[in-house]
Enzyme design. Structure first.
Site, PDB file in Angstrom:
ATOM      1  N   GLU A  77      45.106  37.126  41.820  1.00 62.17           N
ATOM      2  CA  GLU A  77      45.009  35.665  41.654  1.00 62.17           C
ATOM      3  C   GLU A  77      45.988  35.078  40.825  1.00 62.17           C
ATOM      4  O   GLU A  77      46.367  35.385  39.670  1.00 62.17           O
ATOM      5  CB  GLU A  77      43.618  35.460  40.871  1.00 62.17           C
ATOM      6  CG  GLU A  77      43.096  34.229  40.755  1.00 62.17           C
ATOM      7  CD  GLU A  77      41.648  33.740  40.105  1.00 62.17           C
ATOM      8  OE1 GLU A  77      41.309  34.578  39.341  1.00 62.17           O
ATOM      9  OE2 GLU A  77      41.057  33.116  40.801  1.00 62.17           O
ATOM     10  N   GLY A  85      35.094  32.662  34.574  1.00 60.46           N
ATOM     11  CA  GLY A  85      36.444  32.851  34.054  1.00 60.46           C
ATOM     12  C   GLY A  85      36.967  34.134  34.901  1.00 60.46           C
ATOM     13  O   GLY A  85      36.575  34.526  35.913  1.00 60.46           O
ATOM     14  N   SER A  86      37.817  34.827  34.201  1.00 58.66           N
ATOM     15  CA  SER A  86      38.929  35.756  35.075  1.00 58.66           C
ATOM     16  C   SER A  86      37.782  37.135  35.239  1.00 58.66           C
ATOM     17  O   SER A  86      37.042  37.536  34.357  1.00 58.66           O
ATOM     18  CB  SER A  86      40.001  36.229  34.273  1.00 58.66           C
ATOM     19  OG  SER A  86      39.928  36.922  33.132  1.00 58.66           O
ATOM     20  N   THR A  87      38.379  37.864  36.238  1.00 55.29           N
ATOM     21  CA  THR A  87      37.642  39.043  36.611  1.00 55.29           C
ATOM     22  C   THR A  87      37.783  40.076  35.347  1.00 55.29           C
ATOM     23  O   THR A  87      36.812  40.815  34.861  1.00 55.29           O
ATOM     24  CB  THR A  87      38.214  39.477  37.881  1.00 55.29           C
ATOM     25  OG1 THR A  87      37.739  38.765  38.935  1.00 55.29           O
ATOM     26  CG2 THR A  87      37.404  41.077  38.108  1.00 55.29           C
ATOM     27  N   GLU A  88      38.959  39.916  35.047  1.00 57.03           N
ATOM     28  CA  GLU A  88      39.583  40.704  33.722  1.00 57.03           C
ATOM     29  C   GLU A  88      38.453  40.843  32.518  1.00 57.03           C
ATOM     30  O   GLU A  88      37.644  41.807  31.946  1.00 57.03           O
ATOM     31  CB  GLU A  88      40.718  40.563  33.481  1.00 57.03           C
ATOM     32  CG  GLU A  88      41.503  41.363  32.465  1.00 57.03           C
ATOM     33  CD  GLU A  88      42.955  40.892  31.908  1.00 57.03           C
ATOM     34  OE1 GLU A  88      43.481  39.807  32.717  1.00 57.03           O
ATOM     35  OE2 GLU A  88      43.340  41.280  30.966  1.00 57.03           O
ATOM     36  N   GLY A 139      35.563  39.407  32.754  1.00 57.58           N
ATOM     37  CA  GLY A 139      34.407  39.486  33.165  1.00 57.58           C
ATOM     38  C   GLY A 139      33.776  41.037  32.978  1.00 57.58           C
ATOM     39  O   GLY A 139      32.689  41.224  32.742  1.00 57.58           O
ATOM     40  N   GLU A 168      30.838  34.223  37.276  1.00 60.63           N
ATOM     41  CA  GLU A 168      31.668  33.837  38.200  1.00 60.63           C
ATOM     42  C   GLU A 168      33.044  33.986  38.033  1.00 60.63           C
ATOM     43  O   GLU A 168      33.432  33.368  36.966  1.00 60.63           O
ATOM     44  CB  GLU A 168      31.018  32.179  38.256  1.00 60.63           C
ATOM     45  CG  GLU A 168      31.411  31.541  39.490  1.00 60.63           C
ATOM     46  CD  GLU A 168      32.698  30.714  39.825  1.00 60.63           C
ATOM     47  OE1 GLU A 168      33.579  31.923  40.110  1.00 60.63           O
ATOM     48  OE2 GLU A 168      32.760  29.693  39.587  1.00 60.63           O
ATOM     49  N   CYS A 216      38.863  28.974  41.152  1.00 60.45           N
ATOM     50  CA  CYS A 216      38.567  30.156  41.644  1.00 60.45           C
ATOM     51  C   CYS A 216      38.424  30.325  42.995  1.00 60.45           C
ATOM     52  O   CYS A 216      38.603  31.399  43.465  1.00 60.45           O
ATOM     53  CB  CYS A 216      37.408  30.429  40.729  1.00 60.45           C
ATOM     54  SG  CYS A 216      36.141  29.352  40.524  1.00 60.45           S
TER      55      CYS A 216
END
Lengths: 505, 312
Positions: free
Chosen positions: A415, A262-265, A267, A284, A318
């Protein structure tokens, strides 16, 4: 020595000498295609329950939410909103299955179930493709030709490993971790589920998994296949819901490992919440991939790769090639060709077999894309959008290309996760590497050149988990996929992906 | 390959840019997934029928067979909504019979494969004489073959000079330059040969894939390489060159895929029989059969459609 015949010898009509405008191609409606909808029945239920302990069960809270078809904003089904209590029930079921059945079962027996799942998925491929397209908005040609076959391929591949685990780590023995918690995104709902489940199951783990709230349907249809395949109760448990449900799945004490895509945020939030626990993790996360075109590249094929890179699945990828780095000398040519190519992309009803770009997954995502595109315009980049007609209802966004983008622009750093390409230029190889690596992300990159040695140099200098050369967005179950830096850690696919679901003993 | 030839190729490739084989195949695979239905299918089928160069190129061709070919060209089907084909394509010796059968005042054009077709291995003088005689007998269009031997040894000037000489011999007749793609081996070479020809041609002269007499004829791949060459040349110079894939296109489905390639690469201005042709013979009856199926909802047996000529 032979020379090329010059234009002087055989004069051509001098169109432009008479002040005529530069020639243009006309992509009009002389031959418009009639609608060609895929008509297979997706066999949707009006209401989807949680899948716990091999059975469909109502959520403890009794609450449901609507799953919307982003192509026309109509309601497809009701999905159960799982709470912490449901997640706990799922973990208890998984632990029981692990302790009593799955963890003890020989690999060659587990393989039979996984093969069966793969075959049943192939049998129902069209039905699943239509369901995936209605639920998520992606074009039917992608769900039909990519998502579903690739999901089946992942089950097949990992089924093949299940009885050969003695050889996955040479010199070592492997053992399953126990119960793993997984949270998957909405861009490739069924495929991401296959990426997560197949290695976990092959290795002998049991799973609690949460699909994204906008795309839960194919996960629960896959649960029907688990039942048909006779998969022992509790081996896979599916809890649907929102962020709170996901947090419960990630944080549960039984989970020996958590895997998140999912999103880095999000994560980062998960990693913070799990700091200090002994849970293994794989993440990921996001990406802002550089697709790098050198002046000796085959330009038309590079343009095709750029289109595949950024407009595949409406850019909800992604590893999308969202930053185009093009060498100065060919920048104008690439941009001109790219515009002509984009003019013939067909945007519209995802169920139409001729649709190239379908619907944006949700209203929320559409708002995010719109906001970032507005930022691009405000920061002074030049915007080109396809002149295509968009359907009146549903969430759609035109294929968009920004040129004149600099590294400090938001559209070059954040992104966007939509069909929006930012074009930057470079002069030397070193500058290309420098610009490509100047990002918090590092999931993927593309290199387009006719020079083999340059491909090798670039692929070792680019800080990206995957580097595609003269192609883009190619996947295979045997090939590990994952990121550098804020794009995450751990790999999915191949031997490396399996090793993330076991302990070495 | 000699050093000089190698240098010539390097220079030309540098000028026009390379082609990636894998990328081309991937691009054209997308055309085959297009789903053309109902009205758009009928439009495509009729458009394809109007683009056919109905061809017979056999040693056993007779005036009678050419006459029957011409008859078929003028009225392919009983249905008046089915258009006439673009042209008949015959050997030079048959041109006068075709002219007699079609008459002077006909929209169906006569194309003739002059220049020692299919090998081109005759002295230039002989080849030019053949072109002049075909034009004198009434040919509207000349399909010539390039000198592949010269091309492969890097003698590009010779290739172009010969095309220019044939062009002069054509007079007002339209020229179609057959690259014989199967003998050029690579997509890079096909692109290079396309450019060599286009730089000599007049607007709406053709480049053409093949003679139909070798193992590999028109494919979506080589068609795409040539369409992209035409597009690049047009955007660069303003000179529109026409395209003719020939040989190997036998079904209506294939023809529609080729037309989708035209629509998405060159756009609407090439979707007509001045700018795009199919060199084929058995294709026509499959198109007619599909048109009839769209009209009646049922497939008719192949024997309901008159044979024009054997396929090539």
């Amino acid at each position: 020595m032979p020379t090329l015949t010059s234009a002087k010898k055989f004069p051509r009509p001098a169109f432009r000498a008479h002040g005529r405008p530069a020639p243009e191609l006309i992509f009009g409606d002389l031959w418009e295609f009639d609608p060609a909808p895929e008509t297979a029945d997706p066999k949707l239920k009006p209401r989807y329950e949680l899948f716990i302990g091999g059975k469909f069960v109502a959520p403890a809270s009794g609450k449901y939410f609507d799953s919307i078809n982003p192509a026309n904003e109509s309601k497809l089904a009701e999905i159960a909103h799982g709470s912490a209590a449901d997640v706990d029930a799922a973990y208890q079921a998984a632990k029981k299955a692990y302790d009593t059945v799955w963890g003890k079962m020989p690999g060659k027996e587990r393989a039979k179930y996984i093969y069966r799942i793969a075959r049943l998925l192939q049998d129902r491929a069209r039905e699943f493709a239509v369901a995936e397209t209605m639920d998520g908005g992606k074009p039917i040609k992608e769900s039909r030709d990519f998502d579903i076959p690739m999901a089946a391929a992942h089950f097949f591949y990992h089924a093949g490993w299940a009885d050969k685990l003695d050889y996955v780590a040479p010199g070592r023995k492997v053992a399953p971790l126990g119960v793993v918690g997984q949270v998957i995104p909405w861009n490739f709902p069924l495929l991401m589920m296959a990426w997560k489940l197949a290695p976990a199951l092959a290795m002998g783990n049991c799973v609690v998994i949460k699909p994204a709230e906008t795309t839960s349907i194919t996960a629960l249809k896959l649960a029907e296949i688990f039942q048909d395949a006779g998969l022992p109760a509790g081996v896979v448990n599916i809890v649907t819901g929102f962020g709170d449900t996901g947090a419960a799945v990630m944080g549960h004490p039984i989970a020996a490992k958590v895997a998140f895509t999912g999103s880095t945020e999000v994560g980062k939030i998960i990693m913070r919440s799990l700091a200090g626990t002994d849970k293994k993790m794989t993440m990921e996360l996001g990406g802002k991939a550089a697709n790098i075109v050198f002046d000796d590249a085959p330009i038309d094929q590079a343009v095709e790769g750029i289109v595949n890179g950024i407009f595949f699945n409406q850019g909800h990828v992604c590893c999308a090639g969202s930053r185009l780095l093009v060498q100065e000398t060919v920048a104008a040519e690439v941009l001109a060709k790219l515009k002509n190519r984009i003019k013939v992309l067909r945007v519209g009803d995802p169920l139409d077999k001729n649709t190239d770009l379908g619907a944006i997954n949700s209203q929320e995502q559409l708002a995010t894309i719109t906001r970032l595109v507005a930022a691009g315009v405000k920061e002074g980049a030049t915007m080109f959008q396809s002149p295509c007609k968009l359907p009146a209802k549903g969430y759609y966004f035109r294929p968009t290309v920004f040129s004149g983008v600099s590294m400090s622009h938001r559209i070059a750093r954040e992104e966007i996760f939509g069909p929006v390409l930012s074009v930057l230029t470079f002069r030397t190889v070193d500058e290309a590497v420098e610009k490509a690596n100047n990002t918090a992300y590092g999931l993927s990159a593309g290199v387009w050149t006719d020079k083999g040695s340059r491909i090798l140099k670039m692929s070792s200098e680019l800080k990206a988990g995957v580097v595609w050369a003269n192609t883009y967005n190619k996947f295979d179950p045997t090939s590990p996929f994952g990121g550098y830096k804020e794009s995450g850690f751990g790999r999915e696919g191949g031997r490396q992906g399996l090793l993330d679901y076991c302990k070495l003993v | 390959m000699t050093g000089t030839a190698h240098a010539a190729f390097r220079r030309l490739f540098n000028e026009i840019g390379p082609v990636d084989h894998v990328g081309i195949e991937e691009r054209v695979a997308k055309y085959t997934t297009r789903s053309i239905k109902k009205g758009s299918k009928l439009f495509g089928l009729k458009l394809a029928a109007s683009m056919v160069d109905l061809t017979t190129l056999e040693g056993k061709d007779t005036p009678g067979k050419v006459e029957s070919l011409c008859q078929k060209a003028l009225s392919p089907a009983e249905d008046p909504a089915v258009p006439m084909v673009a042209a008949v394509c015959v050997y030079p010796a048959m041109v006068k019979y075709a002219r007699r059968a079609l008459g002077e005042d006909t929209p169906v054009r006569i194309a003739s494969v002059a220049t020692a077709f299919p090998s081109g291995q005759a002295p230039l003088k002989t080849r030019l004489a053949e072109v002049r005689s075909a034009v004198a007998d009434g040919a509207d269009e000349i399909d010539m073959v390039i000198n592949r031997g010269a091309f492969l040894s890097g003698e590009f000037q010779l290739v172009q000079d010969e095309i220019a000489a044939v062009l002069q011999a054509c007079g007002p007749a339209t020229l179609k330059v057959i690259l014989e793609v199967s003998e050029l081996e690579t997509y890079d070479n096909i692109r290079a040969a396309s450019f060599l020809a286009m730089r000599v041609l007049r607007p709406n002269d053709f480049i053409k894939t093949s003679t139909g007499k070798t193992t590999l004829n028109a494919t979506l791949g080589n068609n795409q390489v040539m369409l992209e060459a035409i597009r690049d040349f047009y955007l660069d110079t303003g000179t529109p060159i026409a395209m003719k894939p020939a040989g190997g296109i036998r079904t209506a489905k294939q023809a529609l895929q080729f037309l989708i390639a035209v629509k998405e690469t060159l756009g609407d201005e090439w979707l007509n029989n001045t700018r795009y042709r199919f060199g084929a013979s058995s294709l026509l009856n499959d198109l007619l059969r599909q048109i009839e199926k769209e009209r009646t909802g049922a497939y008719q047996a192949p024997y309901y459609f008159s044979e024009a000529a054997e396929s090539y």
